[in-house]
Scaffold this motif. Structure first.
Motif, PDB file in Angstrom:
ATOM      1  N   UNK A 111       0.835  -1.207   0.000  1.00  0.00           N
ATOM      2  CA  UNK A 111       0.000   0.000   0.000  1.00  0.00           C
ATOM      3  C   UNK A 111       0.868   1.254   0.000  1.00  0.00           C
ATOM      4  N   UNK A 112       1.949   1.230   0.809  1.00  0.00           N
ATOM      5  CA  UNK A 112       2.826   2.409   0.862  1.00  0.00           C
ATOM      6  C   UNK A 112       3.475   2.665  -0.488  1.00  0.00           C
ATOM      7  N   UNK A 113       3.945   1.582  -1.138  1.00  0.00           N
ATOM      8  CA  UNK A 113       4.590   1.749  -2.449  1.00  0.00           C
ATOM      9  C   UNK A 113       3.596   2.342  -3.447  1.00  0.00           C
ATOM     10  N   UNK A 114       2.362   1.895  -3.384  1.00  0.00           N
ATOM     11  CA  UNK A 114       1.345   2.400  -4.318  1.00  0.00           C
ATOM     12  C   UNK A 114       1.002   3.855  -4.012  1.00  0.00           C
ATOM     13  N   UNK A 115       0.963   4.151  -2.718  1.00  0.00           N
ATOM     14  CA  UNK A 115       0.630   5.513  -2.314  1.00  0.00           C
ATOM     15  C   UNK A 115       1.685   6.497  -2.822  1.00  0.00           C
ATOM     16  N   UNK A 116       2.955   6.083  -2.646  1.00  0.00           N
ATOM     17  CA  UNK A 116       4.052   6.947  -3.100  1.00  0.00           C
ATOM     18  C   UNK A 116       3.938   7.197  -4.586  1.00  0.00           C
ATOM     19  N   UNK A 117       3.622   6.140  -5.330  1.00  0.00           N
ATOM     20  CA  UNK A 117       3.537   6.284  -6.767  1.00  0.00           C
ATOM     21  C   UNK A 117       2.374   7.194  -7.162  1.00  0.00           C
ATOM     22  N   UNK A 137       3.478  10.177 -13.906  1.00  0.00           N
ATOM     23  CA  UNK A 137       3.827   8.754 -13.785  1.00  0.00           C
ATOM     24  C   UNK A 137       4.526   8.345 -15.070  1.00  0.00           C
ATOM     25  N   UNK A 138       5.826   8.189 -14.983  1.00  0.00           N
ATOM     26  CA  UNK A 138       6.537   7.704 -16.158  1.00  0.00           C
ATOM     27  C   UNK A 138       7.100   6.329 -15.831  1.00  0.00           C
ATOM     28  N   UNK A 139       7.859   5.799 -16.762  1.00  0.00           N
ATOM     29  CA  UNK A 139       8.374   4.447 -16.561  1.00  0.00           C
ATOM     30  C   UNK A 139       9.216   4.338 -15.290  1.00  0.00           C
ATOM     31  N   UNK A 140       9.950   5.444 -15.025  1.00  0.00           N
ATOM     32  CA  UNK A 140      10.854   5.413 -13.869  1.00  0.00           C
ATOM     33  C   UNK A 140      10.051   5.267 -12.569  1.00  0.00           C
ATOM     34  N   UNK A 141       8.987   6.049 -12.464  1.00  0.00           N
ATOM     35  CA  UNK A 141       8.168   6.001 -11.251  1.00  0.00           C
ATOM     36  C   UNK A 141       7.516   4.625 -11.106  1.00  0.00           C
ATOM     37  N   UNK A 142       7.023   4.104 -12.224  1.00  0.00           N
ATOM     38  CA  UNK A 142       6.390   2.782 -12.180  1.00  0.00           C
ATOM     39  C   UNK A 142       7.400   1.718 -11.756  1.00  0.00           C
ATOM     40  N   UNK A 143       8.627   1.812 -12.327  1.00  0.00           N
ATOM     41  CA  UNK A 143       9.663   0.834 -11.966  1.00  0.00           C
ATOM     42  C   UNK A 143       9.991   0.888 -10.487  1.00  0.00           C
ATOM     43  N   UNK A 144      10.094   2.109  -9.972  1.00  0.00           N
ATOM     44  CA  UNK A 144      10.414   2.260  -8.547  1.00  0.00           C
ATOM     45  C   UNK A 144       9.343   1.587  -7.695  1.00  0.00           C
ATOM     46  N   UNK A 145       8.102   1.844  -8.099  1.00  0.00           N
ATOM     47  CA  UNK A 145       6.989   1.265  -7.348  1.00  0.00           C
ATOM     48  C   UNK A 145       7.058  -0.265  -7.407  1.00  0.00           C
ATOM     49  N   UNK A 146       7.282  -0.798  -8.617  1.00  0.00           N
ATOM     50  CA  UNK A 146       7.326  -2.257  -8.751  1.00  0.00           C
ATOM     51  C   UNK A 146       8.512  -2.861  -8.006  1.00  0.00           C
ATOM     52  N   UNK A 147       9.647  -2.137  -7.993  1.00  0.00           N
ATOM     53  CA  UNK A 147      10.812  -2.638  -7.251  1.00  0.00           C
ATOM     54  C   UNK A 147      10.507  -2.750  -5.767  1.00  0.00           C
ATOM     55  N   UNK A 148       9.805  -1.741  -5.290  1.00  0.00           N
ATOM     56  CA  UNK A 148       9.430  -1.705  -3.877  1.00  0.00           C
ATOM     57  C   UNK A 148       8.542  -2.917  -3.547  1.00  0.00           C
ATOM     58  N   UNK A 149       7.583  -3.159  -4.440  1.00  0.00           N
ATOM     59  CA  UNK A 149       6.655  -4.285  -4.234  1.00  0.00           C
ATOM     60  C   UNK A 149       7.411  -5.616  -4.332  1.00  0.00           C
ATOM     61  N   UNK A 189       6.538 -12.026 -12.346  1.00  0.00           N
ATOM     62  CA  UNK A 189       5.356 -11.233 -12.047  1.00  0.00           C
ATOM     63  C   UNK A 189       5.587  -9.763 -12.413  1.00  0.00           C
ATOM     64  N   UNK A 190       6.792  -9.284 -12.099  1.00  0.00           N
ATOM     65  CA  UNK A 190       7.126  -7.891 -12.414  1.00  0.00           C
ATOM     66  C   UNK A 190       7.030  -7.656 -13.930  1.00  0.00           C
ATOM     67  N   UNK A 191       7.580  -8.596 -14.685  1.00  0.00           N
ATOM     68  CA  UNK A 191       7.539  -8.465 -16.143  1.00  0.00           C
ATOM     69  C   UNK A 191       6.087  -8.443 -16.633  1.00  0.00           C
TER      70      UNK A 191
END
Ligand SMILES: Nc1nc2c(ncn2[C@@H]2O[C@H](COP(=O)(O)OP(=O)(O)OP(=O)(O)O)[C@@H](O)[C@H]2O)c(=O)[nH]1
Length: 495
Positions: free
Chosen positions: A11-17, A23-35, A52-54
């Motif tokens: 939830x925190x990772x999603x909230x940050x995003x 929202x660009x690829x970088x932000x999405x990647x950061x969020x997915x890395x966190x998850x 799953x990330x892919x």
């Protein structure tokens, strides 16, 4: 990372995003890395997380995220779907049929909870009208037969084993034969374990399996074994034809990720999971509610199922009627306490509610609450019928209170505390007045008729705060109503 924390991290990772302006690829990647990190810490196997990330990147369209859609929901939904996919091996396991003999063999390492789980599995079916029987083919661990015998006797389940015979194959065959003759419809064979995966164990499994020809082999896995889950499950699958998995010790500091790995390794579904040492701490594994709990979203359907289980169907309309009239007596409180105790550990039940984490009801406190409920019930046993059926608090005079205390061997102050609890509950129930009662569908239909206002009044304040107050609850219920998959998660859709 324990289950209750995983949902919070995601939830925190999603909230940050979602708070990022663009929202660009970088932000999405950061969020997915966190998850990804959170999932790895929960023991989901590395390869599964990477795949799953892919997949999520393929599903989530950056343009959609930018166009003011609910970004959190889109990604959360994608994670939800991916985790569900991982837990679905694509084919159901063999399901024994009541009245028709099936042999089910349990395998797993020593200490995984195999023997305990055999009895839980037998007890679960016995409660549903089956005729189960237990065979102890564990000749390796001294004391294994005694343990099974003790559990089986407690649950009144027939058992077979031997203190003298050292050949597990011979015992297994004899036990299965005997219970076939006795027309048992679920013959459960408990096998030996070893501390680690070793050739001797797998050879023994193969021989027992060949001799008893089980309809289903269940692999029992301790959920706390961490990243080793995949390899362990694979090793068993390669020796015997594992057809289903049961994950144990999902209570306490359990990490849920191992379940995903076991499914991937055995290509078999998880069918039950253990949540404690007691016989009834055993739940049917259902993919959507499990993932929903894994992500900290609660399991509304599980909660309603529990209620369905303990409030007999024929009592439900009556209870609902009383509920709608806001008419609450001490007798109703007594009956509800009885139901609550039947439901099993209170924390386990509450952890199924959306937004309610296990942290709110720590293990130690559960016992305290149960003891308190039992104390209250003893005091109510000393009351007259008139007192139990009245809604008039004036009946409770000082002399009656003293009499009840004496009759139940408790202090006056404890009786007063119980009456205070009654008043508190009566107040909550009075707010349910006017609730529309569905004609059919009992409790689960009622849950869909409740609006956020009703719900907010009956939820414990602490819990309401965790969900985010009335606003949070409204959002949650809107989500339940507007999204088919979410509806399924909470039991309202066509699950
Ligand atoms: N907390 C918790 N404890 C469990 C659960 N299932 C089993 N246990 C406990 O785990 C311990 C080991 O369980 P057993 O059933 O004896 O293990 P086993 O796999 O049969 O061991 P072997 O017979 O030696 O192969 C016991 O203390 C059980 O009470 C569970 O779901 N939760």
């Amino acid at each position: 990372m324990v289950l209750a924390e995983l949902g919070g991290s995601i939830s925190r990772a999603l909230q940050q995003m979602s708070s990022a302006t663009v929202i660009d690829e970088k932000v999405l990647n950061e969020c997915l890395n966190e998850i990804t990190r959170a999932l790895l810490q929960s023991d989901v196997q590395f390869k599964l997380v990477r795949d799953m990330q892919t997949n999520i990147k393929k599903i989530v369209n950056l343009d959609d995220l930018a166009a003011g859609h609910n970004k959190r929901k889109i990604i959360q939904q994608a994670i939800f779907n991916e985790l569900c996919k991982m837990l679905d091996p694509g084919k159901p396991s063999f399901v024994p049929k009541k009245g028709k003999t099936s042999v089910v063999m349990f395998v797993g390492l020593q200490g995984s909870g195999k023997t305990t789980t055999c009895t839980k599995y037998a007890y679960y079916h016995q409660k549903k009208g089956w005729k189960p029987a237990l065979v102890c083919a564990d000749t390796f661990r001294a004391g294994a037969f005694d343990q099974l015998k003790q559990n089986a006797t407690k649950a009144k389940i027939p058992f077979y084993g031997s203190y003298m015979e050292s050949d597990p194959v011979k015992i297994a065959v004899e036990g299965v034969e005997r219970f076939k003759k006795e027309n048992c419809d679920l013959i459960i064979v408990d096998t030996s374990g070893r501390h680690k995966q070793e050739a001797a164990l797998f050879e023994e499994m193969r021989q027992v399996s060949e001799a008893t020809k089980p309809d289903l082999v269940i692999f029992v896995m301790d959920s706390s074994i961490g990243q080793a889950a995949f390899d362990q499950a694979l090793a068993f699958k390669q020796s015997v034809s594992v057809g289903a998995v049961i994950v144990t010790k999902m209570d306490g500091h359990a990490k849920g990720g191992g379940a995903l790995s076991a499914v991937a390794a055995t290509k078999s579904p998880v069918i039950f999971f253990g949540t404690g040492e007691h016989m009834d701490e055993f739940e049917v594994f259902d993919v959507k509610p499990f993932v929903s709990r894994l992500l900290g979203m609660g399991d509304w359907s599980g909660f309603m199922d529990k209620i369905q289980e303990v409030v007999p169907m024929d009592q439900q309309p009556e209870l609902l009627q009383k509920l709608s009239e806001g008419h609450f007596t001490l007798r109703i409180m007594y009956e509800q306490f009885q139901n609550l105790l039947k439901m099993g550990p209170i924390g386990q039940v509450f952890s199924m509610l959306p937004g309610f984490s296990a942290e709110l009801m720590p293990k130690g406190r559960e016992k305290e609450s149960q003891a308190k409920i039992k104390r209250y019930m003893t005091m109510m046993d000393s009351m007259t019928n008139e007192e139990l059926d009245s809604t008039n608090p004036k009946l409770m005079t000082e002399s009656r209170i003293m009499r009840i205390a004496r009759g139940s061997g408790r202090q006056v102050i404890e009786v007063m505390e119980m009456l205070e609890e009654y008043k508190r509950l009566a107040k909550i129930w009075s707010k349910m007045k006017g609730l529309k009662i569905p004609k059919r569908g009992g409790m689960s239909a009622l849950s869909q008729n409740m609006n956020a206002q009703h719900m907010s009044k009956v939820l414990p304040p602490q819990m309401l705060k965790q969900i985010g107050g009335l606003g949070g609850l409204q959002n949650l219920m809107k989500q339940m109503g507007s999204n088919k998959d979410m509806m399924g998660m909470f039991g309202g859709g066509d699950k």
